[in-house]
Write an enzyme that holds these catalytic residues in place. Sequence first.
Site, PDB file in Angstrom:
ATOM      1  N   TYR A 145       0.676  -1.247  -0.475  1.00 17.74           N
ATOM      2  CA  TYR A 145       0.084   0.451   0.152  1.00 17.74           C
ATOM      3  C   TYR A 145       0.610   1.232  -0.338  1.00 17.74           C
ATOM      4  CZ  TYR A 145      -3.478   3.615   1.666  1.00 17.74           C
ATOM      5  OH  TYR A 145      -4.776   4.272   1.794  1.00 17.74           O
ATOM      6  N   ASP A 243       9.049   3.062   0.809  1.00 18.39           N
ATOM      7  CA  ASP A 243       7.643   3.805   0.987  1.00 18.39           C
ATOM      8  C   ASP A 243       8.330   3.172   2.913  1.00 18.39           C
ATOM      9  OD1 ASP A 243       5.908   4.049   2.764  1.00 18.39           O
ATOM     10  OD2 ASP A 243       4.324   3.880   0.903  1.00 18.39           O
ATOM     11  N   LYS A 271       3.877   9.332   9.132  1.00 16.83           N
ATOM     12  CA  LYS A 271       3.672   9.068   9.887  1.00 16.83           C
ATOM     13  C   LYS A 271       4.027   9.307  11.442  1.00 16.83           C
ATOM     14  CE  LYS A 271       0.582   5.057   7.712  1.00 16.83           C
ATOM     15  NZ  LYS A 271      -1.039   5.233   8.110  1.00 16.83           N
TER      16      LYS A 271
HETATM   17  C1  LIG Z   1       3.150   2.318   3.350  1.00 16.33           C
HETATM   18  C2  LIG Z   1       2.539   3.471   3.444  1.00 16.33           C
HETATM   19  N1  LIG Z   1       2.388   4.135   2.235  1.00 16.33           N
HETATM   20  C3  LIG Z   1       1.464   5.023   1.834  1.00 16.33           C
HETATM   21  C4  LIG Z   1       0.498   5.784   3.506  1.00 16.33           C
HETATM   22  C5  LIG Z   1      -0.283   6.574   2.833  1.00 16.33           C
HETATM   23  O1  LIG Z   1      -0.197   8.028   3.461  1.00 16.33           O
HETATM   24  P1  LIG Z   1      -1.124   8.956   4.127  1.00 16.33           P
HETATM   25  O2  LIG Z   1      -2.442   8.253   4.596  1.00 16.33           O
HETATM   26  O3  LIG Z   1      -0.567   9.342   5.096  1.00 16.33           O
HETATM   27  O4  LIG Z   1      -0.980   9.320   3.198  1.00 16.33           O
HETATM   28  C6  LIG Z   1       0.355   4.925   4.456  1.00 16.33           C
HETATM   29  C7  LIG Z   1      -1.060   4.586   4.859  1.00 16.33           C
HETATM   30  O5  LIG Z   1      -1.562   4.484   5.375  1.00 16.33           O
HETATM   31  C8  LIG Z   1       0.764   3.604   4.597  1.00 16.33           C
HETATM   32  O6  LIG Z   1       1.278   2.383   4.982  1.00 16.33           O
END
Ligand SMILES: Cc1ncc(COP(=O)(O)O)c(C=O)c1O
Length: 426
Positions: A145, A243, A271
């Site tokens: 994700y 990521d 986060k």
């Molecule tokens: C691995 C990862 N990348 C990107 C995101 C997206 O972040 P945001 O919800 O702050 O847009 C998330 C959100 O849970 C995530 O877990």
Amino acid sequence: MSERTFARSRSHLDRARQVIPRGVSSAKRAALRPTPLAFVRAAGSRITDVDGNEYVDYVAGYGPMLLGHQPASVLEAVREQLAAGVLYGGQHEAEAELAERIVRLVPSAERVLLSVTGSEAVQAALRVARAATGRRAIVKFEGHYHGWLDPVTANGPGSPAGSGPTPRPVVVPDHSVVGPEVLVCPWNDTQALADLLARHGTETAAVIMEPVAVNGGNLFAQEGYLAEARRLCDQYGCLLVFDEVVTGFRLALGGAQQRLNVVPDLTVLAKALGSGFPISAVAGRAEVMRVAEGPVAHSGTYNGNALSVVAANATLDVLETKQDTVYPLLERLSGELWRASTSVPTGTEHRCAPSAPARSSGCTGTRPTRCAATPMCSPAVASHCATWPRAWSATAFTPGRAGCGTSRRRTPMRTCPAPWPLSIAH
Ligand SMILES: Cc1ncc(COP(=O)(O)O)c(C=O)c1O
């Protein structure tokens, strides 16, 4: 255990549904059972809903609250900043200080671009990668994700039943706009990546992955996989993007890349960086990030806003000065939770044995057959998140799983354990 009631949360949802689709502001939250909850307060590791029920909070804001709710020094820094202004639409000293800290702490970081959400920072990373390489294609992995923006929503966690055979899954766009330049690969399968890059490597700008597949079930890659991905990217001149929106500052102070000893070209952070204040960053090699001084548009009204930046500085201050206690504590807590979870014999929805291949539960979030081959369902220490049986969740507020059980294309919720982020307040 006393009987809980959720009448006020339910009536809040009924009201909100009249004006907000599903009644929630992020689709994942609609998955919560018995009903999406409305809250009135949170402190430390506890959270209280509008019906007065108190929970141990294993959602932690979906990850950001690594220091627990209301971390004193962060709130103090924010209060001070409130008295000096919220948003300047210009530079301030705390911005460069934050970028310097990130450069000091994250192995791949030489330059830093600040954004607000993880999704935006992923978008910025892909744009930087495309500009730096002059290529268009992006390789992403099944079950990973990267936020809700096009095009990376394709083949996310859950089980896209129409995604075809390993090792060449079909791209399943999940209602987003996905162009032909998005390529999807099974994760943790070195040969599949080598084959894909042999076909498309010279047109690929970026290979983006969660270095620990947190959203797909909290899985470590097999020994050597990340290093091989690094080597293949170098061979074809593609940029490796980690990521680390979840793993950043959580798996280790320098993130998964520090702990697993593989350095990407670009890293996405969010986060835990802001302790709940919205902030994200793309960090990377100076040579790659140089495009942000030229053709790459990176902008945003709230980028580098003073409140989030001072919150991030205060957060990193705690993590850096207390690293010798914070990370061992997280390791111990997640290990204990993991062991507790695996001692529950029946009624559990997470059936992977510790340190054993995840053969039966589909716990990668992709189809069971895809996780049978390789990923290891590791103890929760994978990302200092825990995966715990829902049978035990009556007194805990636990994450919902986006999409699971809501669409025919996806596996039922019981086969998609979501990670439970811990905090140092637990
Ligand atoms: C691995 C990862 N990348 C990107 C995101 C997206 O972040 P945001 O919800 O702050 O847009 C998330 C959100 O849970 C995530 O877990």
